[in-house]
Motif scaffolding. Structure first.
Motif, PDB file in Angstrom:
ATOM      1  N   GLN A   1       0.914  -1.134  -0.406  1.00 17.13           N
ATOM      2  CA  GLN A   1      -0.046  -0.116  -0.151  1.00 17.13           C
ATOM      3  C   GLN A   1       0.625   1.061   0.212  1.00 17.13           C
ATOM      4  OE1 GLN A   1      -3.222   0.794   2.942  1.00 17.13           O
ATOM      5  NE2 GLN A   1      -3.512   1.798   2.516  1.00 17.13           N
ATOM      6  N   ARG A   2       1.459   1.323   0.586  1.00 21.12           N
ATOM      7  CA  ARG A   2       2.622   2.591   0.498  1.00 21.12           C
ATOM      8  C   ARG A   2       3.378   2.814  -0.567  1.00 21.12           C
ATOM      9  NH1 ARG A   2       6.292   3.186   5.030  1.00 21.12           N
ATOM     10  NH2 ARG A   2       5.532   2.254   6.783  1.00 21.12           N
ATOM     11  N   LYS A   3       3.516   1.566  -1.631  1.00 20.64           N
ATOM     12  CA  LYS A   3       4.949   2.095  -2.672  1.00 20.64           C
ATOM     13  C   LYS A   3       3.003   2.327  -3.632  1.00 20.64           C
ATOM     14  CE  LYS A   3       8.409   1.769  -3.980  1.00 20.64           C
ATOM     15  NZ  LYS A   3       9.531   2.284  -3.438  1.00 20.64           N
ATOM     16  N   ASN A   4       1.956   1.582  -3.859  1.00 20.55           N
ATOM     17  CA  ASN A   4       0.722   1.927  -5.296  1.00 20.55           C
ATOM     18  C   ASN A   4      -0.254   2.658  -4.466  1.00 20.55           C
ATOM     19  OD1 ASN A   4       0.038  -0.347  -4.380  1.00 20.55           O
ATOM     20  ND2 ASN A   4       1.082  -1.407  -6.847  1.00 20.55           N
ATOM     21  N   GLY A   5      -0.608   1.845  -3.105  1.00 17.16           N
ATOM     22  CA  GLY A   5      -1.765   2.410  -2.605  1.00 17.16           C
ATOM     23  C   GLY A   5      -2.770   1.910  -2.977  1.00 17.16           C
ATOM     24  N   ALA A   6      -3.253   0.410  -2.835  1.00 19.80           N
ATOM     25  CA  ALA A   6      -3.123  -0.905  -3.112  1.00 19.80           C
ATOM     26  C   ALA A   6      -3.522  -1.316  -1.549  1.00 19.80           C
ATOM     27  CB  ALA A   6      -3.174  -1.879  -4.363  1.00 19.80           C
ATOM     28  N   TYR A   7      -4.777  -2.198  -1.201  1.00 17.30           N
ATOM     29  CA  TYR A   7      -4.967  -3.361  -0.220  1.00 17.30           C
ATOM     30  C   TYR A   7      -5.400  -1.762   0.561  1.00 17.30           C
ATOM     31  CZ  TYR A   7      -2.905  -6.652  -3.161  1.00 17.30           C
ATOM     32  OH  TYR A   7      -1.825  -7.774  -4.014  1.00 17.30           O
ATOM     33  N   LEU A   8      -6.225  -1.224   0.977  1.00 18.01           N
ATOM     34  CA  LEU A   8      -6.560  -0.778   1.234  1.00 18.01           C
ATOM     35  C   LEU A   8      -7.525  -1.133   2.364  1.00 18.01           C
ATOM     36  CD1 LEU A   8      -8.085   2.946  -0.116  1.00 18.01           C
ATOM     37  CD2 LEU A   8      -6.048   2.142   0.570  1.00 18.01           C
ATOM     38  N   ARG A   9      -7.942  -2.117   2.078  1.00 10.88           N
ATOM     39  CA  ARG A   9      -9.666  -3.408   2.582  1.00 10.88           C
ATOM     40  C   ARG A   9      -8.790  -3.866   3.554  1.00 10.88           C
ATOM     41  NH1 ARG A   9     -11.455  -1.306  -1.635  1.00 10.88           N
ATOM     42  NH2 ARG A   9     -13.026   0.548  -1.753  1.00 10.88           N
ATOM     43  N   THR A  10      -7.817  -4.758   2.446  1.00 12.95           N
ATOM     44  CA  THR A  10      -6.925  -5.744   3.337  1.00 12.95           C
ATOM     45  C   THR A  10      -5.970  -5.474   4.770  1.00 12.95           C
ATOM     46  OG1 THR A  10      -6.772  -6.194   1.277  1.00 12.95           O
ATOM     47  CG2 THR A  10      -5.897  -7.469   2.677  1.00 12.95           C
ATOM     48  N   ASN A  11      -5.485  -3.868   4.610  1.00 12.84           N
ATOM     49  CA  ASN A  11      -4.661  -3.549   5.513  1.00 12.84           C
ATOM     50  C   ASN A  11      -5.779  -3.260   6.637  1.00 12.84           C
ATOM     51  OD1 ASN A  11      -2.090  -3.669   4.501  1.00 12.84           O
ATOM     52  ND2 ASN A  11      -2.370  -1.945   3.312  1.00 12.84           N
ATOM     53  N   PHE A  12      -6.838  -2.823   6.708  1.00 11.45           N
ATOM     54  CA  PHE A  12      -7.362  -3.040   7.369  1.00 11.45           C
ATOM     55  C   PHE A  12      -8.360  -3.846   7.935  1.00 11.45           C
ATOM     56  CE2 PHE A  12      -8.094   1.762   6.009  1.00 11.45           C
ATOM     57  CZ  PHE A  12      -7.856   2.548   6.992  1.00 11.45           C
ATOM     58  N   ALA A  13      -8.426  -4.871   7.744  1.00 11.69           N
ATOM     59  CA  ALA A  13      -8.760  -6.045   7.808  1.00 11.69           C
ATOM     60  C   ALA A  13      -7.812  -6.723   9.085  1.00 11.69           C
ATOM     61  CB  ALA A  13      -9.388  -7.115   6.414  1.00 11.69           C
ATOM     62  N   LEU A  14      -6.684  -6.633   8.257  1.00 11.15           N
ATOM     63  CA  LEU A  14      -5.069  -8.160   8.721  1.00 11.15           C
ATOM     64  C   LEU A  14      -5.340  -7.016   9.995  1.00 11.15           C
ATOM     65  CD1 LEU A  14      -3.321  -8.870   5.613  1.00 11.15           C
ATOM     66  CD2 LEU A  14      -4.724 -10.582   7.577  1.00 11.15           C
ATOM     67  N   SER A  15      -4.866  -5.631   9.982  1.00  9.44           N
ATOM     68  CA  SER A  15      -5.040  -4.784  11.548  1.00  9.44           C
ATOM     69  C   SER A  15      -6.074  -5.352  12.863  1.00  9.44           C
ATOM     70  CB  SER A  15      -4.116  -3.395  11.541  1.00  9.44           C
ATOM     71  OG  SER A  15      -3.456  -3.291  10.343  1.00  9.44           O
ATOM     72  N   ILE A  16      -7.036  -5.673  11.809  1.00  7.49           N
ATOM     73  CA  ILE A  16      -8.053  -5.272  13.054  1.00  7.49           C
ATOM     74  C   ILE A  16      -8.052  -7.190  13.999  1.00  7.49           C
ATOM     75  CG2 ILE A  16     -10.470  -6.097  12.991  1.00  7.49           C
ATOM     76  CD1 ILE A  16     -10.446  -3.227  11.626  1.00  7.49           C
ATOM     77  N   LEU A  17      -8.171  -7.825  11.974  1.00  8.25           N
ATOM     78  CA  LEU A  17      -7.468  -9.485  12.602  1.00  8.25           C
ATOM     79  C   LEU A  17      -6.686  -9.900  13.220  1.00  8.25           C
ATOM     80  CD1 LEU A  17      -9.753 -11.213  11.292  1.00  8.25           C
ATOM     81  CD2 LEU A  17      -8.103 -11.769   9.941  1.00  8.25           C
ATOM     82  N   THR A  18      -5.066  -9.076  13.681  1.00  8.30           N
ATOM     83  CA  THR A  18      -4.456  -9.805  14.826  1.00  8.30           C
ATOM     84  C   THR A  18      -4.858  -9.688  15.988  1.00  8.30           C
ATOM     85  OG1 THR A  18      -2.980  -9.081  12.652  1.00  8.30           O
ATOM     86  CG2 THR A  18      -1.947  -9.311  14.658  1.00  8.30           C
ATOM     87  N   PHE A  19      -5.338  -8.343  15.860  1.00 12.29           N
ATOM     88  CA  PHE A  19      -6.031  -8.429  17.431  1.00 12.29           C
ATOM     89  C   PHE A  19      -6.771  -8.915  17.921  1.00 12.29           C
ATOM     90  CE2 PHE A  19      -8.234  -5.904  20.735  1.00 12.29           C
ATOM     91  CZ  PHE A  19      -7.474  -6.116  21.396  1.00 12.29           C
ATOM     92  N   LEU A  20      -7.924  -9.624  17.390  1.00  9.66           N
ATOM     93  CA  LEU A  20      -8.642  -9.793  17.019  1.00  9.66           C
ATOM     94  C   LEU A  20      -8.304 -11.628  17.595  1.00  9.66           C
ATOM     95  CD1 LEU A  20     -11.932  -9.205  14.493  1.00  9.66           C
ATOM     96  CD2 LEU A  20     -11.428  -8.897  17.276  1.00  9.66           C
ATOM     97  N   ALA A  21      -7.240 -12.188  16.933  1.00 18.01           N
ATOM     98  CA  ALA A  21      -6.707 -13.117  17.148  1.00 18.01           C
ATOM     99  C   ALA A  21      -6.108 -13.189  18.637  1.00 18.01           C
ATOM    100  CB  ALA A  21      -5.490 -13.545  16.126  1.00 18.01           C
ATOM    101  N   VAL A  22      -5.185 -12.713  18.402  1.00 16.84           N
ATOM    102  CA  VAL A  22      -5.381 -12.485  20.280  1.00 16.84           C
ATOM    103  C   VAL A  22      -6.282 -12.853  21.330  1.00 16.84           C
ATOM    104  CG1 VAL A  22      -3.777 -11.052  22.376  1.00 16.84           C
ATOM    105  CG2 VAL A  22      -3.081 -10.971  19.706  1.00 16.84           C
ATOM    106  N   LEU A  23      -7.230 -11.917  20.729  1.00 18.56           N
ATOM    107  CA  LEU A  23      -8.532 -12.163  21.285  1.00 18.56           C
ATOM    108  C   LEU A  23      -9.209 -13.646  21.976  1.00 18.56           C
ATOM    109  CD1 LEU A  23     -10.548  -8.559  21.800  1.00 18.56           C
ATOM    110  CD2 LEU A  23      -9.058  -9.474  23.592  1.00 18.56           C
ATOM    111  N   TYR A  24      -8.829 -14.191  20.454  1.00 18.41           N
ATOM    112  CA  TYR A  24      -9.601 -15.400  20.553  1.00 18.41           C
ATOM    113  C   TYR A  24      -8.886 -16.647  21.030  1.00 18.41           C
ATOM    114  CZ  TYR A  24     -11.348 -19.729  17.860  1.00 18.41           C
ATOM    115  OH  TYR A  24     -12.051 -21.266  18.002  1.00 18.41           O
ATOM    116  N   SER A  25      -7.010 -16.508  20.506  1.00 21.46           N
ATOM    117  CA  SER A  25      -5.856 -17.143  21.791  1.00 21.46           C
ATOM    118  C   SER A  25      -6.560 -17.467  23.266  1.00 21.46           C
ATOM    119  CB  SER A  25      -5.097 -16.897  21.046  1.00 21.46           C
ATOM    120  OG  SER A  25      -4.656 -16.763  19.478  1.00 21.46           O
ATOM    121  N   THR A  26      -6.624 -15.831  23.510  1.00 24.67           N
ATOM    122  CA  THR A  26      -6.627 -16.025  24.488  1.00 24.67           C
ATOM    123  C   THR A  26      -8.316 -16.713  25.457  1.00 24.67           C
ATOM    124  OG1 THR A  26      -5.769 -13.738  24.918  1.00 24.67           O
ATOM    125  CG2 THR A  26      -6.881 -14.128  27.183  1.00 24.67           C
ATOM    126  N   PHE A  27      -9.426 -17.118  24.641  1.00 25.21           N
ATOM    127  CA  PHE A  27     -10.255 -17.401  24.555  1.00 25.21           C
ATOM    128  C   PHE A  27     -10.269 -18.988  25.027  1.00 25.21           C
ATOM    129  CE2 PHE A  27     -14.449 -18.808  22.521  1.00 25.21           C
ATOM    130  CZ  PHE A  27     -15.468 -19.330  23.897  1.00 25.21           C
TER     131      PHE A  27
END
Lengths: 787, 129
Positions: free
Chosen positions: A292-318
């Motif tokens: 995304q830094r290079k050519n501006g693609a993957y806007l949604r992907t980056n949001f989704a992955l950043s959110i998912l990373t933290f959710l994975a922490v929560l799910y793991s804890t669960f």
């Protein structure tokens, strides 16, 4: 007593302050700038409250205050200081405290960091909300619970206090209600009594805490409709999280290798997996944000992955904290009660709703950046690599969730075998290893096939040569050969690219260094897990056994560390002698035998010795028991033995407490002889007890018997029915081998396991270099220039 | 449709299929000794250790042998590849993973289910008073 009440109050206060801070910051982000100082104060108040609570908990542990259930449950008076400190996070309440504490402390830095980048109100409102949920967990699962509140039936009494009850506390003076409490704790699980446990959970929890930052940044970006520059703000934290969590994972693996005696450092255990999944997602995010830094693609992907990373922490804890996994793992998961279960589930639902809800709302107005890159571009390699990492995370999550899935599908929880993880991750690992080399050689946008091929020549060549050697000298599955090929390729390619970057701009070398680390890790996995030789050895004391190229000798045991014993095994090779001392001991805590391996770390290999059991010496002579009535005859070996009568007993000596003897007269007949012998067997009695005196009998053919009077059973009513119990030690029988004390161990050689540790260090260095570069970049560009 | 998209979908579908198949295959089913004997497949059997019957570690073969009663009250000899599991004495039930062989159940892994921490605690707290 007051300290604990104060601690619980601090937790509640911190919760309210964090919740307040989240609200005030949110107002602040809606153009009420005046309220931001109040939000900051609230956050600081929450941090101070939590730090005070943690300090109190530590104080209670260090001063052995067993009137608190947590301290009683995990600590005891005999623990040395470092282990006392590690009891802080031995249980759920304490580890949630530690997690919350690190989240709060990171928050202090995050506040300063995002203030400078004008991102403070949004980021901190989300982050404070996360902190307040962790604090809510501490209210539900109070680390300061009194022990009599947990066991009211056993400890709380009414009425006058009897003398000598030990420790007690008066709860209600007027109604004379009082409670007893223990003077000693249950102690720390011996598996956790290890110096790795002092450091490893701390690092893991810093990693877990750091994963909340990209989430907060992503949601903040969505809140203020900034779809691009939030990435620059978040990147240093992503890299920091990946570095710390990665280090924590490997340290945990080393603990399993060194203490648990798994025989390897990775067992695909739910606890290990639950930190691996957020790490994989975090690393995937680092790579897609590069595109995304290079050519501006993957806007949604980056949001989704950043959110998912933290959710994975929560799910793991669960998964690991709610008790859903039950008994399907080697770790025992304590059922923490319904409240924690629902709170953790609620947490997941809430933060999923916030993250993905916002993303869904905003994604309609996000610019659609068509992905324009050819297959021969770095973008595409990054995308594929991130994709493979993402799928690894998915497969590991599915595997770890197997008990839940099978409960729903079949009604009975069952875990997947280790082979599942290997089979699903191996092909993805091959892709990741290959791309981590190729991606570095490709240009952004488009590379011409010819130039790429030219730059690939050296690494491809070395990899092909290495793999060919492997194929010749070891029969190997194609998948492993392919992984080895890709790992060597990546190693050489990154070294080549890294050298080029170093000559140009050394600041940018982080990526290459980290990839070299990954390649070394892959090679270490292959060599130590695939080429380990393992053998179960039966080592009789003092007798050398040839195995795995060593001459191994069990030398006996020596006491180590309190009531534990180390079993010395000497290993000799080419005149060099190494000694390892695996330990075994009975643990009161687990009511079972604990075994810890020991290893010798050599440059090219580890020699790893895990104890299995210690066998008592056997003499090779069997014993036979006989019970004979007066006049009765019994057979033992070649002998016929008749019990004739009791010998005379000196009753005065017996009464006066002097030495006396009880004896039985026997008539023994050899089967090959006609002449019987008379033998008398005795028990010598004195004040110190009864001791049998064996009588030795050598037969005409030279065999030696031992006759022992075990017991007499006089019959007072009918003396003729009195019996004796005899033990006859039979002569040595060549078919029963005599054997000294014997140690049974599982010995193994782990070739080139040092590659794993080398890879880890290299990876961490690579991450560190990247963090430095990205912080500088985030400082230079600033938020206002782009958004 | 774009050829790249089709290829991607095919690769994805194949990957997921493999994953699902792997998952099913490596999920060892629960069974009792009777079904284990009939099917001969790898299963996991839950039961209790018969403490009164003989048990012991064979140093030469590195196998631990014990007797176990499954939920149908059938008692079977179990041979475990390895040493006596940790917490074995403490376990209120055990789960043996493996397959049936001629006269015994051959286990590759034995998991121990220990009494829930809090059940044993009321007793423990009295002991430490």
């Amino acid at each position: 007593m007051t300290a604990g009440i104060l601690g619980a109050l601090f937790v509640k206060g911190a919760f309210l302050a964090a919740l307040g801070s989240a609200f005030f910051y949110y107002r602040g982000s809606r153009n009420h700038h005046a309220i931001v100082p109040l939000a900051r104060m609230s956050f600081h108040a929450a941090v101070i409250g939590l730090m005070s609570a943690a300090a109190i908990l530590l104080y209670l542990i260090l001063t052995n205050q067993f009137q608190y259930a947590y301290v009683w449950n995990y600590s005891s008076t005999d623990l040395p200081l470092p282990l006392l400190i590690s009891t802080f996070y031995a249980g759920q309440e304490g580890s949630f405290t530690l997690w919350a504490l690190y989240t709060a402390l990171i928050g202090v830095f995050l506040m300063q960091y995002s203030m400078k980048r004008e991102y403070e109100p949004e980021v901190m409102s989300v982050y404070s909300l996360i902190l307040s949920f962790l604090l809510l967990m501490l209210i539900v699962k109070n680390p300061f619970e009194f022990i009599w509140d947990r066991f009211p039936d056993d400890l709380i009494r009414t009425g006058p206090i009897p003398a000598g009850v030990g420790l007690y506390v008066l709860l209600d003076d007027a109604r004379s209600v009082w409670a007893q409490y223990p003077a000693e704790g249950k102690g720390l699980n011996p598996l956790l009594q290890n110096y790795w446990m002092v450091i490893h959970p701390q690092i893991l929890f810093v990693g877990f805490s750091a994963m909340a930052v990209p989430y907060a940044n992503a949601v903040a970006g969505l809140m203020r409709r900034d779809y691009t520059s939030w990435i620059r703000v978040a990147t240093p934290w992503l890299v920091f999280g990946a570095m710390i969590l990665g280090l924590g994972i490997i340290l945990g693996g080393y603990w399993a290798y060194e203490t648990l005696g798994w025989g390897g450092f990775w067992g695909w255990d739910p606890v290990e997996n639950s930190s691996l999944v957020p790490w994989l997602l975090c690393v995937a995010t680092i790579h897609t944000t590069l595109v995304q830094r290079k050519n501006g693609a993957y806007l949604r992907t980056n949001f989704a992955l950043s959110i998912l990373t933290f959710l994975a922490v929560l799910y793991s804890t669960f998964l690991t904290r709610s008790g859903v996994l039950g008994e399907t793992s080697v770790h025992s998961f304590v059922d923490p009660g319904m409240w924690v279960y629902w709170l953790l589930l609620g947490c997941i639902v809430l933060f999923t709703a916030i993250g993905f809800g916002y993303l869904w709302v905003r994604s309609r107005e996000m610019p659609l950046q068509p992905v324009q890159h050819s297959i021969f571009s770095r973008e595409f390699a990054l995308f594929l690599g991130a994709f493979a990492l993402f799928f690894m995370a998915i497969f590991v999550t599915i595997g770890t969730s197997s008990p839940i899935i099978t409960t729903i599908a079949k009604g009975k929880a069952s875990a997947v075998e280790m082979s599942y993880y290997v089979k699903t991750n191996l092909p993805l690992g091959v892709i990741v290893a290959f791309l981590s080399g190729l991606g570095q050689l490709l240009w952004w946008k488009h590379s011409s096939g010819g130039s790429v091929l030219r730059s690939m020549m050296p690494s491809l060549g070395v990899a092909a040569a290495g793999t060919a050697l492997l194929a010749v000298f070891a029969t190997e599955e194609p998948a492993i050969l392919l992984l080895a090929f890709c790992a060597v390729f990546s190693l050489v390619a990154n070294a080549q690219v890294g050298y080029g970057i170093y000559a140009g701009n050394p600041k940018f070398i982080g990526g290459s260094v980290a990839h070299i680390g990954i390649a070394l890790l892959f090679l270490g996995f292959i060599s130590s897990e695939r080429y380990d030789e393992q053998k179960t050895l039966t080592l009789e004391k003092g007798i050398p056994v040839q195995a795995l190229g060593y001459e191994m000798t069990y030398k006996g045991y020596v006491p180590v560390d309190r009531d534990r014993y180390g079993f010395l095994v000497e290993m000799k090779k080419n005149g060099k002698i190494h000694t390892v001392a695996p330990t075994m001991y009975y643990s009161d805590f687990t009511k079972g035998l604990m075994r810890h391996p020991d290893l010798k770390n050599l440059l090219t290999r580890d020699v790893y010795v895990a104890p299995l059991s210690l066998e008592e010496p056997t003499s090779g002579r069997r014993e036979q028991a006989l019970e004979l009535m007066k006049g009765e005859e019994g057979t033992a070996g070649d002998l016929k033995i008749r019990f004739r009568d009791f010998g005379d007993v000196d009753r005065t000596a017996m009464i006066e407490g002097r030495e006396f003897s009880i004896s039985a007269k026997l008539r023994v007949l050899e089967s090959k002889s006609v002449k019987p012998k008379d033998v008398t067997v005795t028990i010598l009695g004195s004040q110190s007890g009864m001791k049998p005196v064996p009588a030795t009998l050598t037969t005409t053919d030279g065999k030696s018997y031992e006759l022992i009077l075990d017991r007499i059973m006089p019959d007072r009513e009918d003396p003729s029915r009195s019996k004796v119990a005899l033990k006859v030690v039979l002569p040595e029988d060549p078919s029963v081998p005599a054997r000294g004390e014997t140690l049974v161990v599982e010995a193994s050689i782990k070739p080139m396991i040092n590659l794993v540790w080398m890879g880890t260090v290299t990876l961490v260095v690579g991450f560190l270099l990247t963090i430095v570069r990205r912080i500088q970049e985030a400082r230079q560009i600033g938020p206002s220039t782009e958004s | 449709m774009n050829i790249k998209v089709i290829v991607a979908i095919v690769v994805l579908a194949a990957g997921l299929m493999l994953g699902v198949m792997n998952f099913m295959e490596s999920n060892v089913e629960y069974a009792d000794f009777n079904t284990a004997e009939q099917s001969g497949r790898k299963v996991q059997v839950k039961g209790v250790w018969m403490k009164d019957l003989e048990s012991g570690f064979n140093a030469e073969k590195a196998q631990f042998t014990f007797y176990m009663k499954d939920d149908n009250q059938r008692i079977m000899k179990v041979v475990l590849e390895g040493a006596k599991p940790n917490n074995f004495e403490l376990a209120e039930s055990v789960v043996a993973k493996g397959r049936h062989e001629s006269d015994h159940f051959h286990a590759t892994e034995v998991l121990t289910k220990c009494p829930s921490k809090y059940e044993g605690d009321a007793e423990a707290v009295k002991n430490t008073l």
